[in-house]
Design an enzyme around this catalytic site. Structure first.
Site, short mmCIF file in Angstrom:
data_model
loop_
_atom_site.label_atom_id
_atom_site.label_comp_id
_atom_site.label_asym_id
_atom_site.label_seq_id
_atom_site.Cartn_x
_atom_site.Cartn_y
_atom_site.Cartn_z
N HIS A 286 135.48 -10.37 24.47
CA HIS A 286 134.21 -10.00 25.09
C HIS A 286 133.94 -10.90 26.30
O HIS A 286 133.56 -10.41 27.38
CB HIS A 286 133.10 -10.13 24.05
CG HIS A 286 131.73 -9.85 24.57
ND1 HIS A 286 131.01 -8.74 24.20
CD2 HIS A 286 130.91 -10.56 25.40
CE1 HIS A 286 129.83 -8.75 24.80
NE2 HIS A 286 129.74 -9.85 25.53
N GLU A 287 134.17 -12.20 26.14
CA GLU A 287 133.91 -13.14 27.25
C GLU A 287 134.93 -12.96 28.37
O GLU A 287 134.57 -13.01 29.55
CB GLU A 287 133.93 -14.58 26.73
CG GLU A 287 132.92 -14.89 25.65
CD GLU A 287 131.50 -14.46 26.02
OE1 GLU A 287 131.12 -14.56 27.21
OE2 GLU A 287 130.77 -14.01 25.12
N HIS B 193 134.01 -10.10 30.55
CA HIS B 193 132.93 -10.40 31.50
C HIS B 193 133.50 -10.87 32.84
O HIS B 193 132.95 -10.56 33.90
CB HIS B 193 132.02 -11.50 30.94
CG HIS B 193 130.84 -11.00 30.19
ND1 HIS B 193 129.87 -10.18 30.75
CD2 HIS B 193 130.43 -11.22 28.91
CE1 HIS B 193 128.93 -9.93 29.86
NE2 HIS B 193 129.24 -10.54 28.73
#
Length: 204
Positions: A180-181, A184
């Site tokens: 998820h990071e 980003h």
């Protein structure tokens, strides 16, 4: 989670986190609380723009400047919310910095600093064997997405000093959270992975 190099900016924040109170959101929407803490919210173009990688060690001072901001904001977030999944992360675009750095905090582990991270491997090989569950984001904290993610991940990254490192995430939902990071930093949000017709889970 395992790593073959100890990052020189990792600090064990476990004891500090245990003493942090959960202040709650009161009458405010979760997204309003996060915005007040300095988290960029959905709709800002910085969240959907690919970040610029660092040139190390030349840009080490810039890395440390942004890292200090990420750490301070993450500390503030943890003072108002308990992460029941046991992990939380924050990427530079979420504090308005379009650079390739994120931090990741797994319960009981030091803070991991991911600079210029790259996904080397994910598993299982078949997407049919990936896990489908909810996933939240501090940049739209009023709802959770439901999506499939790999169960394991191997990530390469740089340290603030410019060294190369590799971390393996192979249990629980750690792979999901760290991917998820990393997403980003490419301007990709978890909502982009949701299958058409899949409803979100509202928290507001």
């Amino acid at each position: 989670m395992t790593s073959d190099v100890a990052d020189d900016r990792m600090t064990d924040r476990t004891a500090e986190r245990k003493t942090m109170p959960n202040l709650g959101f009161g009458a405010r929407r979760p997204s309003e609380v996060m915005a007040a803490l300095g988290i960029v919210q959905l709709g800002d173009p910085v969240l959907t723009t690919a970040t610029r990688p660092f040139v190390l060690p030349d840009e080490r001072d810039e890395v440390l400047r942004i890292l200090d901001r990420l750490t301070a904001v993450a500390d503030a977030v943890e003072r108002v919310h308990d992460f029941t999944t046991g992990a939380m992360g924050l990427a530079a675009p979420q504090i308005g910095e379009p650079r390739s750095i994120a931090i990741f905090r797994a319960a009981g582990a030091p803070q991991l600093v991911l600079i210029n991270p790259q996904v080397m491997e994910v598993g299982p090989a078949s997407t049919l064997d990936w896990e489908e569950t909810t996933e939240g984001c501090l940049s739209f904290f009023d709802f959770r997405c439901v999506l499939r993610r790999p169960r394991t991940a191997v990530i390469s990254y740089r340290t603030p000093a410019g060294g190369e490192a590799i971390a393996t995430f192979d249990h629980g939902r750690l792979a999901r959270d760290v991917l998820h990071e990393v997403d980003h930093l490419s301007g990709v949000l978890c909502v982009d992975h949701v299958e058409p017709g899949t409803p979100a889970v509202s928290l507001a």
